[in-house]
Motif scaffolding. Structure first.
Motif, PDB file in Angstrom:
ATOM      1  N   LEU A 119       0.830  -1.202   0.000  1.00  0.00           N
ATOM      2  CA  LEU A 119       0.000   0.000   0.000  1.00  0.00           C
ATOM      3  C   LEU A 119       0.863   1.251   0.000  1.00  0.00           C
ATOM      4  N   VAL A 120       2.081   1.149   0.533  1.00  0.00           N
ATOM      5  CA  VAL A 120       3.002   2.280   0.654  1.00  0.00           C
ATOM      6  C   VAL A 120       4.301   1.929  -0.068  1.00  0.00           C
ATOM      7  N   ASN A 121       4.862   2.902  -0.787  1.00  0.00           N
ATOM      8  CA  ASN A 121       6.107   2.692  -1.520  1.00  0.00           C
ATOM      9  C   ASN A 121       7.350   2.865  -0.659  1.00  0.00           C
ATOM     10  N   ARG A 122       7.340   3.878   0.207  1.00  0.00           N
ATOM     11  CA  ARG A 122       8.497   4.174   1.045  1.00  0.00           C
ATOM     12  C   ARG A 122       8.021   4.581   2.436  1.00  0.00           C
ATOM     13  N   VAL A 123       8.816   4.211   3.454  1.00  0.00           N
ATOM     14  CA  VAL A 123       8.598   4.685   4.817  1.00  0.00           C
ATOM     15  C   VAL A 123       9.908   5.302   5.296  1.00  0.00           C
ATOM     16  N   TRP A 124       9.838   6.561   5.743  1.00  0.00           N
ATOM     17  CA  TRP A 124      11.029   7.279   6.183  1.00  0.00           C
ATOM     18  C   TRP A 124      10.827   7.809   7.602  1.00  0.00           C
ATOM     19  N   PRO A 125      11.909   8.025   8.353  1.00  0.00           N
ATOM     20  CA  PRO A 125      11.782   8.618   9.689  1.00  0.00           C
ATOM     21  C   PRO A 125      11.055   9.957   9.616  1.00  0.00           C
ATOM     22  N   LYS A 126      10.213  10.204  10.586  1.00  0.00           N
ATOM     23  CA  LYS A 126       9.392  11.420  10.572  1.00  0.00           C
ATOM     24  C   LYS A 126      10.247  12.677  10.437  1.00  0.00           C
ATOM     25  N   ALA A 127      11.378  12.717  11.146  1.00  0.00           N
ATOM     26  CA  ALA A 127      12.229  13.908  11.115  1.00  0.00           C
ATOM     27  C   ALA A 127      12.859  14.140   9.746  1.00  0.00           C
ATOM     28  N   GLU A 128      12.929  13.088   8.927  1.00  0.00           N
ATOM     29  CA  GLU A 128      13.565  13.194   7.615  1.00  0.00           C
ATOM     30  C   GLU A 128      12.553  13.257   6.480  1.00  0.00           C
ATOM     31  N   LEU A 129      11.258  13.180   6.793  1.00  0.00           N
ATOM     32  CA  LEU A 129      10.247  13.002   5.755  1.00  0.00           C
ATOM     33  C   LEU A 129      10.292  14.096   4.698  1.00  0.00           C
ATOM     34  N   ASP A 130      10.268  15.345   5.108  1.00  0.00           N
ATOM     35  CA  ASP A 130      10.222  16.443   4.139  1.00  0.00           C
ATOM     36  C   ASP A 130      11.420  16.403   3.199  1.00  0.00           C
ATOM     37  N   GLU A 131      12.602  16.198   3.761  1.00  0.00           N
ATOM     38  CA  GLU A 131      13.815  16.171   2.942  1.00  0.00           C
ATOM     39  C   GLU A 131      13.788  15.000   1.977  1.00  0.00           C
ATOM     40  N   ARG A 132      13.388  13.819   2.453  1.00  0.00           N
ATOM     41  CA  ARG A 132      13.349  12.630   1.599  1.00  0.00           C
ATOM     42  C   ARG A 132      12.335  12.792   0.474  1.00  0.00           C
ATOM     43  N   VAL A 133      11.186  13.375   0.784  1.00  0.00           N
ATOM     44  CA  VAL A 133      10.170  13.593  -0.243  1.00  0.00           C
ATOM     45  C   VAL A 133      10.682  14.553  -1.304  1.00  0.00           C
ATOM     46  N   GLU A 134      11.313  15.638  -0.881  1.00  0.00           N
ATOM     47  CA  GLU A 134      11.875  16.602  -1.826  1.00  0.00           C
ATOM     48  C   GLU A 134      12.847  15.908  -2.774  1.00  0.00           C
ATOM     49  N   GLU A 135      13.714  15.065  -2.222  1.00  0.00           N
ATOM     50  CA  GLU A 135      14.710  14.363  -3.038  1.00  0.00           C
ATOM     51  C   GLU A 135      14.029  13.385  -3.999  1.00  0.00           C
ATOM     52  N   TRP A 136      13.027  12.676  -3.507  1.00  0.00           N
ATOM     53  CA  TRP A 136      12.331  11.661  -4.322  1.00  0.00           C
ATOM     54  C   TRP A 136      11.602  12.328  -5.484  1.00  0.00           C
ATOM     55  N   VAL A 137      10.911  13.426  -5.190  1.00  0.00           N
ATOM     56  CA  VAL A 137      10.181  14.148  -6.230  1.00  0.00           C
ATOM     57  C   VAL A 137      11.155  14.761  -7.234  1.00  0.00           C
ATOM     58  N   ALA A 138      12.278  15.298  -6.737  1.00  0.00           N
ATOM     59  CA  ALA A 138      13.282  15.862  -7.635  1.00  0.00           C
ATOM     60  C   ALA A 138      13.819  14.798  -8.587  1.00  0.00           C
ATOM     61  N   GLU A 139      14.006  13.586  -8.075  1.00  0.00           N
ATOM     62  CA  GLU A 139      14.479  12.504  -8.952  1.00  0.00           C
ATOM     63  C   GLU A 139      13.403  12.111  -9.964  1.00  0.00           C
ATOM     64  N   LEU A 140      12.157  12.055  -9.513  1.00  0.00           N
ATOM     65  CA  LEU A 140      11.067  11.713 -10.427  1.00  0.00           C
ATOM     66  C   LEU A 140      10.981  12.720 -11.569  1.00  0.00           C
ATOM     67  N   LEU A 141      11.251  13.984 -11.267  1.00  0.00           N
ATOM     68  CA  LEU A 141      11.180  15.037 -12.280  1.00  0.00           C
ATOM     69  C   LEU A 141      12.308  14.948 -13.307  1.00  0.00           C
ATOM     70  N   THR A 142      13.304  14.085 -13.068  1.00  0.00           N
ATOM     71  CA  THR A 142      14.348  13.890 -14.071  1.00  0.00           C
ATOM     72  C   THR A 142      13.919  12.880 -15.129  1.00  0.00           C
ATOM     73  N   ARG A 143      12.784  12.212 -14.917  1.00  0.00           N
ATOM     74  CA  ARG A 143      12.286  11.246 -15.897  1.00  0.00           C
ATOM     75  C   ARG A 143      11.448  11.959 -16.954  1.00  0.00           C
ATOM     76  N   ALA A 144      11.364  11.353 -18.130  1.00  0.00           N
ATOM     77  CA  ALA A 144      10.657  11.978 -19.257  1.00  0.00           C
ATOM     78  C   ALA A 144       9.169  12.149 -18.929  1.00  0.00           C
ATOM     79  N   PRO A 145       8.682  13.395 -18.893  1.00  0.00           N
ATOM     80  CA  PRO A 145       7.299  13.624 -18.444  1.00  0.00           C
ATOM     81  C   PRO A 145       6.240  12.993 -19.340  1.00  0.00           C
ATOM     82  N   LEU A 146       6.443  12.972 -20.646  1.00  0.00           N
ATOM     83  CA  LEU A 146       5.452  12.346 -21.526  1.00  0.00           C
ATOM     84  C   LEU A 146       5.410  10.840 -21.318  1.00  0.00           C
ATOM     85  N   THR A 147       6.572  10.249 -21.046  1.00  0.00           N
ATOM     86  CA  THR A 147       6.610   8.815 -20.757  1.00  0.00           C
ATOM     87  C   THR A 147       5.837   8.492 -19.488  1.00  0.00           C
TER      88      THR A 147
END
Length: 254
Positions: A174-202
């Motif tokens: 049901l969940v893709n990733r679980v991160w420590p609460k104190a690190e959540l915002d930073e980890r999400v920012e990094e994950w989304v930034a990586e996702l944005l490096t993928r081809a958007p039309l794909t």
């Protein structure tokens, strides 16, 4: 202040449920704002990824606002109301969607997370469908949850209404990733930034094909040809050029 905060940064739209004093319960106004935002990010060509989260750190959302329902004298009946169904509106955003669950995701809040393509969570997150304790129906959850996790487990969650901690939710898929609460915002920012490096039309193609052909027979699904065509796009040519030139691609979304 708005009950839904919208922050567009680069090619990501960050939608924040902003009723922390009510644990981001979904009242009529917030649902209307969510539907409007879903339409806006769908139509905005500069938005490639949508992130949905809750303010306050205690809850993503605890679902429908029972006080709001009581004040209106009735609960909404899904799919036959004048207003568009909020879960359907989020589900049909034709771009990758990420739910960031920090704290409780219960009832309609859990359904809202399920309407997204990806779900990440803090290590203190809790998921649950307590409608059987409240006499509600979980219309969206009863349809989607058995498609996301093993059917027997989904039916147990629906029937008993027990809460599921983040680690167990990840075990179930049901969940893709679980991160420590104190690190959540930073980890999400990094994950989304990586996702944005993928081809958007794909990514859009993947979403349309996977979603619109969810239960189609494989031969028909292969011929569905839904979503933008990446094969003939400028981005496909750019991807090949970037590979040959050993550099990061510069996507244009066309």
């Amino acid at each position: 202040m708005s009950e839904l905060l919208v922050d567009k940064r680069g090619h990501a739209a960050w939608l924040t449920l902003n009723r922390p004093e009510r644990l981001n319960a979904l009242n009529t106004g917030l649902k209307a704002e969510l539907v409007a935002a879903a339409v806006d990010v769908t139509l905005d060509p500069e938005v490639w990824v949508v992130v949905l989260r809750g303010a306050g750190g205690r809850a993503f959302s605890v679902g429908g606002d029972l006080k709001d329902m009581h004040a209106r004298g009735r609960a909404a009946t899904p799919m036959i109301e004048v207003e568009r169904n909020v879960y359907e509106a989020v589900l049909e955003i034709p771009k990758p969607t990420v739910a960031v669950v920090d704290g409780y995701a219960l009832g309609g809040g859990c359904e809202l997370a399920m309407a997204c393509d990806l779900r990440v969570a803090s290590d203190d997150a809790v998921f649950g469908m307590p409608e059987s304790h409240r006499g509600m129906g979980a219309n969206f959850g009863s349809v989607v949850l058995p498609r996301l996790i093993p059917r027997a487990v989904a039916m147990e969650m629906l029937y008993f209404g027990d809460r599921v901690p983040a680690d167990r939710a990840r075990e179930l898929g049901l969940v893709n990733r679980v991160w420590p609460k104190a690190e959540l915002d930073e980890r999400v920012e990094e994950w989304v930034a990586e996702l944005l490096t993928r081809a958007p039309l794909t990514l859009r193609r993947y979403k349309e094909m996977a979603g619109k052909g969810w239960e189609m027979p494989v031969p028909a699904h292969l011929r569905l040809n839904a979503g933008p065509n990446p094969y003939l796009s400028e981005d496909r040519a750019e991807g090949a050029a970037a590979f040959a030139e050993k550099r990061p691609p510069r996507w244009q979304g066309r």
